[in-house]
Design a protein around this motif. Structure first.
Motif, mmCIF file in Angstrom:
data_model
loop_
_atom_site.group_PDB
_atom_site.id
_atom_site.type_symbol
_atom_site.label_atom_id
_atom_site.label_comp_id
_atom_site.label_asym_id
_atom_site.label_seq_id
_atom_site.Cartn_x
_atom_site.Cartn_y
_atom_site.Cartn_z
ATOM 1 N N LEU A 1 34.514 63.445 83.308
ATOM 2 C CA LEU A 1 34.210 63.573 81.879
ATOM 3 C C LEU A 1 34.367 65.011 81.408
ATOM 4 O O LEU A 1 34.113 65.953 82.155
ATOM 5 C CB LEU A 1 32.786 63.092 81.591
ATOM 6 N N ASP A 2 34.752 65.148 80.168
ATOM 7 C CA ASP A 2 34.936 66.463 79.558
ATOM 8 C C ASP A 2 33.676 66.850 78.786
ATOM 9 O O ASP A 2 33.708 67.070 77.587
ATOM 10 C CB ASP A 2 36.157 66.444 78.632
ATOM 11 N N LEU B 1 27.265 58.263 75.163
ATOM 12 C CA LEU B 1 28.209 58.872 76.103
ATOM 13 C C LEU B 1 29.561 58.165 76.077
ATOM 14 O O LEU B 1 30.573 58.740 76.430
ATOM 15 C CB LEU B 1 27.614 58.852 77.519
ATOM 16 N N ASP C 1 33.711 52.177 83.792
ATOM 17 C CA ASP C 1 32.959 53.396 84.113
ATOM 18 C C ASP C 1 31.627 53.046 84.782
ATOM 19 O O ASP C 1 31.215 53.698 85.753
ATOM 20 C CB ASP C 1 32.684 54.214 82.850
ATOM 21 N N VAL D 1 29.335 62.920 85.488
ATOM 22 C CA VAL D 1 30.393 63.780 84.952
ATOM 23 C C VAL D 1 31.487 64.004 85.983
ATOM 24 O O VAL D 1 32.678 63.867 85.685
ATOM 25 C CB VAL D 1 29.802 65.132 84.466
ATOM 26 N N LEU E 1 30.662 55.299 77.668
ATOM 27 C CA LEU E 1 31.211 54.689 78.871
ATOM 28 C C LEU E 1 31.512 53.208 78.644
ATOM 29 O O LEU E 1 30.848 52.550 77.849
ATOM 30 C CB LEU E 1 30.240 54.852 80.038
#
Length: 96
Positions: free
Chosen positions: A29-30, A47, A53, A24, A49
């Protein structure tokens, strides 16, 4: 070396959370780290990605834990299939 070269070692929940927080933070990441399902996919669906990432995560893990995650590792699909698999792999490699 791959994780299959080492005895089976599962990451404890605190270590899984540490890896989640690292992801995160490093990717900005939010989402809260404790909201990431350890068994949900981290690449693509789940997630969400992408390959860039994943490369960033590999670099951060290498710097933080001294564990090399290589692009040509045949186990990458399994290693990056979920947060739990990633944490288990890191734990196994660190225990070697």
């Amino acid at each position: 070396m791959s994780v299959s070269d080492f005895p089976s070692q599962s990451a404890d929940p605190a270590f899984i959370h540490e890896i989640s927080q690292l992801i995160v933070t490093s990717l900005g990441l939010d989402v809260e780290a404790d909201r990431i399902d350890p068994d949900a996919p981290i690449y693509g669906e789940g997630l969400g990605l992408d390959s860039i990432d994943i490369l960033e995560i590999a670099l951060v893990i290498s710097k933080r834990f001294g564990v090399q995650l290589r692009a040509d590792d045949a186990d990458n699909q399994r290693i990056f299939s979920s947060l739990r698999h990633l944490a288990d792999h890191i734990a196994a490699m660190r225990g070697a």
